[in-house]
Design a protein around this motif. Structure first.
Motif, PDB file in Angstrom:
ATOM      1  N   ILE A   1       0.830  -1.194   0.000  1.00 26.28           N
ATOM      2  CA  ILE A   1       0.000   0.000   0.000  1.00 26.28           C
ATOM      3  C   ILE A   1       0.859   1.236   0.000  1.00 26.28           C
ATOM      4  O   ILE A   1       1.938   1.254   0.587  1.00 26.28           O
ATOM      5  N   ARG A   2       0.432   2.225  -0.733  1.00 28.00           N
ATOM      6  CA  ARG A   2       0.939   3.594  -0.601  1.00 28.00           C
ATOM      7  C   ARG A   2      -0.295   4.457  -0.426  1.00 28.00           C
ATOM      8  O   ARG A   2      -0.891   4.912  -1.400  1.00 28.00           O
ATOM      9  N   TRP A   3      -0.686   4.645   0.824  1.00 28.19           N
ATOM     10  CA  TRP A   3      -1.964   5.318   0.990  1.00 28.19           C
ATOM     11  C   TRP A   3      -1.875   6.823   0.783  1.00 28.19           C
ATOM     12  O   TRP A   3      -2.886   7.474   0.654  1.00 28.19           O
ATOM     13  N   SER A   4      -0.657   7.358   0.672  1.00 32.42           N
ATOM     14  CA  SER A   4      -0.534   8.778   0.326  1.00 32.42           C
ATOM     15  C   SER A   4      -1.085   9.043  -1.065  1.00 32.42           C
ATOM     16  O   SER A   4      -1.481  10.170  -1.382  1.00 32.42           O
ATOM     17  N   VAL A   5      -1.075   7.986  -1.908  1.00 33.48           N
ATOM     18  CA  VAL A   5      -1.636   8.134  -3.249  1.00 33.48           C
ATOM     19  C   VAL A   5      -2.813   7.210  -3.464  1.00 33.48           C
ATOM     20  O   VAL A   5      -3.331   7.098  -4.567  1.00 33.48           O
ATOM     21  N   GLY A   6      -3.233   6.520  -2.382  1.00 31.14           N
ATOM     22  CA  GLY A   6      -4.414   5.672  -2.476  1.00 31.14           C
ATOM     23  C   GLY A   6      -4.236   4.425  -3.305  1.00 31.14           C
ATOM     24  O   GLY A   6      -5.162   3.982  -3.984  1.00 31.14           O
ATOM     25  N   SER A   7      -3.042   3.858  -3.272  1.00 34.41           N
ATOM     26  CA  SER A   7      -2.758   2.688  -4.098  1.00 34.41           C
ATOM     27  C   SER A   7      -2.563   1.444  -3.261  1.00 34.41           C
ATOM     28  O   SER A   7      -1.909   1.483  -2.220  1.00 34.41           O
ATOM     29  N   THR A   8      -3.133   0.345  -3.724  1.00 36.60           N
ATOM     30  CA  THR A   8      -2.894  -0.971  -3.138  1.00 36.60           C
ATOM     31  C   THR A   8      -2.620  -1.961  -4.258  1.00 36.60           C
ATOM     32  O   THR A   8      -2.987  -1.730  -5.416  1.00 36.60           O
ATOM     33  N   TYR A   9      -1.977  -3.045  -3.887  1.00 32.47           N
ATOM     34  CA  TYR A   9      -1.628  -4.080  -4.876  1.00 32.47           C
ATOM     35  C   TYR A   9      -1.551  -5.402  -4.146  1.00 32.47           C
ATOM     36  O   TYR A   9      -1.061  -5.469  -3.017  1.00 32.47           O
ATOM     37  N   TYR A  10      -2.048  -6.470  -4.793  1.00 30.64           N
ATOM     38  CA  TYR A  10      -2.118  -7.772  -4.165  1.00 30.64           C
ATOM     39  C   TYR A  10      -1.524  -8.856  -5.046  1.00 30.64           C
ATOM     40  O   TYR A  10      -1.607  -8.793  -6.277  1.00 30.64           O
ATOM     41  N   ALA A  11      -0.983  -9.863  -4.390  1.00 27.27           N
ATOM     42  CA  ALA A  11      -0.609 -11.071  -5.113  1.00 27.27           C
ATOM     43  C   ALA A  11      -1.885 -11.757  -5.585  1.00 27.27           C
ATOM     44  O   ALA A  11      -2.924 -11.699  -4.914  1.00 27.27           O
ATOM     45  N   ASP A  12      -1.810 -12.413  -6.724  1.00 30.24           N
ATOM     46  CA  ASP A  12      -2.991 -13.090  -7.273  1.00 30.24           C
ATOM     47  C   ASP A  12      -3.547 -14.119  -6.290  1.00 30.24           C
ATOM     48  O   ASP A  12      -4.763 -14.326  -6.220  1.00 30.24           O
ATOM     49  N   SER A  13      -2.681 -14.733  -5.523  1.00 25.90           N
ATOM     50  CA  SER A  13      -3.100 -15.807  -4.624  1.00 25.90           C
ATOM     51  C   SER A  13      -3.973 -15.326  -3.473  1.00 25.90           C
ATOM     52  O   SER A  13      -4.671 -16.127  -2.847  1.00 25.90           O
ATOM     53  N   VAL A  14      -3.940 -14.023  -3.182  1.00 23.23           N
ATOM     54  CA  VAL A  14      -4.722 -13.506  -2.056  1.00 23.23           C
ATOM     55  C   VAL A  14      -5.766 -12.493  -2.491  1.00 23.23           C
ATOM     56  O   VAL A  14      -6.577 -12.048  -1.657  1.00 23.23           O
ATOM     57  N   LYS A  15      -5.764 -12.135  -3.750  1.00 22.62           N
ATOM     58  CA  LYS A  15      -6.698 -11.127  -4.242  1.00 22.62           C
ATOM     59  C   LYS A  15      -8.142 -11.571  -3.987  1.00 22.62           C
ATOM     60  O   LYS A  15      -8.511 -12.712  -4.268  1.00 22.62           O
ATOM     61  N   GLY A  16      -8.925 -10.663  -3.432  1.00 19.31           N
ATOM     62  CA  GLY A  16     -10.309 -10.978  -3.115  1.00 19.31           C
ATOM     63  C   GLY A  16     -10.503 -11.569  -1.736  1.00 19.31           C
ATOM     64  O   GLY A  16     -11.641 -11.651  -1.250  1.00 19.31           O
ATOM     65  N   ARG A  17      -9.427 -11.994  -1.091  1.00 19.33           N
ATOM     66  CA  ARG A  17      -9.514 -12.563   0.261  1.00 19.33           C
ATOM     67  C   ARG A  17      -8.834 -11.684   1.301  1.00 19.33           C
ATOM     68  O   ARG A  17      -9.276 -11.616   2.447  1.00 19.33           O
ATOM     69  N   PHE A  18      -7.745 -11.044   0.925  1.00 15.14           N
ATOM     70  CA  PHE A  18      -6.976 -10.217   1.852  1.00 15.14           C
ATOM     71  C   PHE A  18      -7.159  -8.743   1.500  1.00 15.14           C
ATOM     72  O   PHE A  18      -7.310  -8.386   0.321  1.00 15.14           O
TER      73      PHE A  18
END
Length: 125
Positions: free
Chosen positions: A51-68
């Motif tokens: 996360i870089r919440w100063s710019v409102g960005s998040t990114y997830y590994a495919d294996s956890v996307k939708g769960r974490f």
């Protein structure tokens, strides 16, 4: 230096949830990139979310996307990882990390400068 301390790990049954917390002391890290990684026995450390919440960005590994879900609390200088629908393959030591020079979200451990001590997450079926 940005000392990081993780908490919230534990033992949970498959399908359950846990919320990990990462607290930082010293300077606010709202301008940094913050990431969660995990390492299972005998495996390399792998990216989970960032996360870089100063710019409102998040990114997830495919294996956890939708769960974490990764989130941050600037005033508390904390970052969280809400983990739902946990599965045994999620069992690992989870680490919080700070990317002090981040200009974008990065997913390689070598890009991160500061690490917490890790917290164990064990998911049983």
């Amino acid at each position: 230096q940005v000392p990081l301390v993780e908490s919230g790990g534990g033992l949970v049954q498959a399908g359950g949830s846990l919320r990990l917390s990462c607290a930082a002391s010293g300077r606010t890290f709202s301008s940094y990139g913050m990431g969660w990684f995990r390492q299972a026995p005998g495996k390399e450390r792998e990216f989970v979310a960032a996360i870089r919440w100063s710019v409102g960005s998040t990114y997830y590994a495919d294996s956890v996307k939708g769960r974490f879900t990764i989130s941050g609390d600037g005033p508390r200088n904390a970052v969280y990882l809400q983990m739902n629908l946990l599965q045994p393959v999620d069992t690992a030591v989870y680490y919080c990390a700070a990317d002090l020079g981040a200009t974008s979200i990065r997913e390689f451990p070598a890009d991160y400068d500061q690490w917490g001590q890790g917290t164990q997450v064990t998911v049983v079926s």
